[in-house]
Each structure stands twice: as C-alpha cells, then as structure tokens.
Design a protein around this motif. Sequence first.
Motif, mmCIF file in Angstrom:
data_model
loop_
_atom_site.group_PDB
_atom_site.id
_atom_site.type_symbol
_atom_site.label_atom_id
_atom_site.label_comp_id
_atom_site.label_asym_id
_atom_site.label_seq_id
_atom_site.Cartn_x
_atom_site.Cartn_y
_atom_site.Cartn_z
ATOM 1 N N ARG A 168 0.836 -1.193 0.000
ATOM 2 C CA ARG A 168 0.000 0.000 0.000
ATOM 3 C C ARG A 168 0.878 1.253 0.000
ATOM 4 N N GLY A 169 1.274 1.688 -1.184
ATOM 5 C CA GLY A 169 2.096 2.880 -1.291
ATOM 6 C C GLY A 169 1.285 4.149 -1.134
ATOM 7 N N GLY A 170 1.972 5.209 -0.705
ATOM 8 C CA GLY A 170 1.307 6.486 -0.496
ATOM 9 C C GLY A 170 1.535 7.490 -1.597
ATOM 10 N N GLY A 171 2.111 7.050 -2.742
ATOM 11 C CA GLY A 171 2.362 7.985 -3.833
ATOM 12 C C GLY A 171 3.448 8.977 -3.474
ATOM 13 N N ARG A 172 3.470 10.088 -4.214
ATOM 14 C CA ARG A 172 4.491 11.118 -4.008
ATOM 15 C C ARG A 172 5.884 10.503 -4.097
ATOM 16 N N ASP A 173 6.740 10.701 -3.108
ATOM 17 C CA ASP A 173 8.101 10.152 -3.152
ATOM 18 C C ASP A 173 8.215 8.857 -2.350
ATOM 19 N N GLN A 174 7.157 8.065 -2.375
ATOM 20 C CA GLN A 174 7.176 6.764 -1.709
ATOM 21 C C GLN A 174 8.377 5.935 -2.160
ATOM 22 N N ALA B 226 15.225 17.884 -8.942
ATOM 23 C CA ALA B 226 15.631 16.482 -8.902
ATOM 24 C C ALA B 226 16.598 16.199 -10.039
ATOM 25 N N ASP B 227 17.536 15.261 -9.799
ATOM 26 C CA ASP B 227 18.331 14.746 -10.906
ATOM 27 C C ASP B 227 17.689 13.441 -11.377
ATOM 28 N N GLU B 228 18.370 12.697 -12.255
ATOM 29 C CA GLU B 228 17.742 11.525 -12.852
ATOM 30 C C GLU B 228 17.414 10.448 -11.829
ATOM 31 N N THR B 229 18.187 10.365 -10.724
ATOM 32 C CA THR B 229 17.895 9.356 -9.715
ATOM 33 C C THR B 229 16.609 9.662 -8.958
ATOM 34 N N ALA B 230 16.264 10.927 -8.857
ATOM 35 C CA ALA B 230 15.062 11.346 -8.143
ATOM 36 C C ALA B 230 13.911 11.679 -9.090
ATOM 37 N N LEU B 231 14.135 11.519 -10.393
ATOM 38 C CA LEU B 231 13.094 11.844 -11.369
ATOM 39 C C LEU B 231 11.804 11.048 -11.155
ATOM 40 N N PRO B 232 11.854 9.731 -10.850
ATOM 41 C CA PRO B 232 10.588 9.014 -10.623
ATOM 42 C C PRO B 232 9.765 9.614 -9.496
ATOM 43 N N ALA B 233 10.438 10.003 -8.411
ATOM 44 C CA ALA B 233 9.719 10.613 -7.295
ATOM 45 C C ALA B 233 9.146 11.964 -7.688
ATOM 46 N N ALA B 234 9.937 12.777 -8.389
ATOM 47 C CA ALA B 234 9.449 14.088 -8.817
ATOM 48 C C ALA B 234 8.241 13.955 -9.731
ATOM 49 N N ALA B 235 8.277 12.984 -10.656
ATOM 50 C CA ALA B 235 7.159 12.781 -11.569
ATOM 51 C C ALA B 235 5.903 12.355 -10.808
ATOM 52 N N ALA B 236 6.067 11.471 -9.818
ATOM 53 C CA ALA B 236 4.925 11.031 -9.017
ATOM 54 C C ALA B 236 4.377 12.170 -8.174
ATOM 55 N N ALA C 218 9.601 23.397 -0.421
ATOM 56 C CA ALA C 218 10.586 22.884 -1.379
ATOM 57 C C ALA C 218 10.882 21.415 -1.112
ATOM 58 N N TRP C 219 11.035 20.676 -2.209
ATOM 59 C CA TRP C 219 11.479 19.274 -2.165
ATOM 60 C C TRP C 219 12.641 19.157 -3.126
ATOM 61 N N ILE C 220 13.836 18.827 -2.600
ATOM 62 C CA ILE C 220 15.033 18.750 -3.427
ATOM 63 C C ILE C 220 15.703 17.404 -3.177
ATOM 64 N N ALA C 221 16.067 16.711 -4.268
ATOM 65 C CA ALA C 221 16.604 15.363 -4.130
ATOM 66 C C ALA C 221 17.595 15.083 -5.249
ATOM 67 N N GLY C 222 18.542 14.182 -4.952
ATOM 68 C CA GLY C 222 19.544 13.804 -5.942
ATOM 69 C C GLY C 222 20.903 13.648 -5.284
ATOM 70 N N GLU C 223 21.955 14.059 -5.993
ATOM 71 C CA GLU C 223 23.320 13.927 -5.501
ATOM 72 C C GLU C 223 23.524 14.793 -4.255
ATOM 73 N N ALA C 224 24.225 14.228 -3.260
ATOM 74 C CA ALA C 224 24.262 14.816 -1.926
ATOM 75 C C ALA C 224 24.817 16.237 -1.889
ATOM 76 N N SER C 225 25.927 16.503 -2.579
ATOM 77 C CA SER C 225 26.528 17.834 -2.499
ATOM 78 C C SER C 225 25.619 18.892 -3.111
ATOM 79 N N GLY C 226 24.940 18.548 -4.211
ATOM 80 C CA GLY C 226 24.010 19.482 -4.817
ATOM 81 C C GLY C 226 22.804 19.734 -3.932
ATOM 82 N N VAL C 227 22.332 18.685 -3.269
ATOM 83 C CA VAL C 227 21.205 18.843 -2.341
ATOM 84 C C VAL C 227 21.598 19.771 -1.195
#
Length: 279
Positions: free
Chosen positions: A45-51, A159-169, A231-240
């Motif tokens: 039972r996922g909650g969507g968003r950045d689950q 978001a970068d490409e690693t966080a793109l699925p979460a951003a899209a959701a 704000a929601w920011i995700a991806g590579e640690a130094s950029g975050v």
Amino acid sequence: MTSTTAAAPEVAPFRPFDLIVLRMRRLGPSILRVTLGGPGADGLRGGGRDQSLSVVLPGGPSAGRAVVPAGGGGTGPVRPEGERAVTRSYAVRAQRLRPDGSTEVDLDFVLHRNGGPASRWARAAAPGDRLRVLGPTVADNTAVRFRPPADTGWVLIRADETALPAAAAILEWLPAGLPARVWLEVPRTEDRQALNTAAKARIGWLVRSEGAACGVEAVRAAELPGGTPYAWIAGEASGVRALHHHLVRERGFAPERVTSAAYWRRGLSEEQTGGSGTR
C-alpha cells in the motif's frame, strides 16, 4: 493545499514482499523501467508522491538476478555462495491496481556503464525473475517525505535523474492549479519524459550533454514566486546540500519547509554509501 499536516506518521508498518518481474521498458539511454507484480504484491500500500521501497539485491562482482524461493518462503533472497545481500532505496514511480485486483509497481533504474548491484540486476532482469522488496502496508507511512504544510502557496521541486521518478509522481499528486517551479536534471536529451500534472507547473529540463547549468545554479538564477513556499530537493548529496543552504540562508525559506533527500554521493560507490539512495 489539500494537505492538512506536514507531520509524518508515528507508526509505519513495513514487511517483505516477493515480487515478479512482469516487463521492462527503456525510457531513454539512461533509464530502464521495471514493472513488478504477482501474488506477492498483495497488501503493498504505497502512499504515492516520493514513496520509496527497499530493494534486496545480491552483491559482489558477479551479482545478477536476486532470486526468492517460490511461494515467498524463507527470510531473504537465495544468492550464490560468497555474495552478500545488499539493499537499495528506490522511489515508486507508479503503483496500479489492475482490473483483476492484482497490483503492479513501476521502478525506474538509472543505468551506469560501471554500475553497482542495482544497475547490474536491472540490465540482466527478465520477465519471471523474482525480487524481494521491503514496502509499506499502509499508504500513510514514513517513507513518504513529500509533506507540504496546509498553508503552502507554491512548491519548488529540484531532482536529478535518480530522483526523477519521485518528482514525476509528486507532480501527478499535486492539487489542480497549485503553482510549482520545477527543475529536472538528466544526462541526455532522450532521457526527458512526458509528465502529467494538474498543477500550474513550470518545468525546466536541464540536460547535461547539452551543457545546461546544474539545478543549484538554475535555481539561484531564477526569480521565484512570492507567497508561502514548500521545497522538495533530491539527488546527488553535495548538490542537495548546496541548494538547501541557498534556499534557507539566501532565500529565507523556513528550514521546516525544505525537504532534502540525498539519493547518492559523487565519487562514492554504492557500497561506500552504505546502500542508501537510488544508485
């Protein structure tokens, strides 16, 4: 906003689910979508968003497919002698209830030429392979971190490409008409995706192969809306870290209105990061 609280639930039940690879689809040169399901997905039972889910993979230089005993018995995946189980956190791009009542889950894997267990497993995956994940049994769970307060007037997403699925959701979840400023970084032009949202979103794609500025530089140069932000920011640690500092120290965002998620760390392997993140 329709959200009534920014607080995460105190209790978040999670348990193992033994899933089957149903199909795969390349979304671009850098991204592979793996759709999982089967009887073992019942109760997820996922909650969507950045689950996010914790994916169990075999480790070691010869890592390939993670195999779970038929029927879901046992406590973990069976793996060749000398290999150890490792876990990676992956955002759920989508979860669907099929007409027959079964559940499907989409996970998007970023592929790397010299990637670790996750990239190797995704490249070798085939329909019928089994994969164990640790996932929630209730939609409101602590693995959902995108929680804008009720008084949020507009949203910033980076978001970068690693966080793109979460951003899209997240974009699909946002209420109709909510203003959103969005910056998405991808390696190549063909990695861009069609995104659906009812929000009043202004989306900028930053393509590294085209020489685009990074997300931190793009946000610094942008004129942001007035009003109360989240704000929601995700991806590579130094950029975050750099963008979090910019928003709080230079833009005046309240710290509790900035959710930061370091999905990976530049210069470190998956093993060196302790298995956290999506790479």
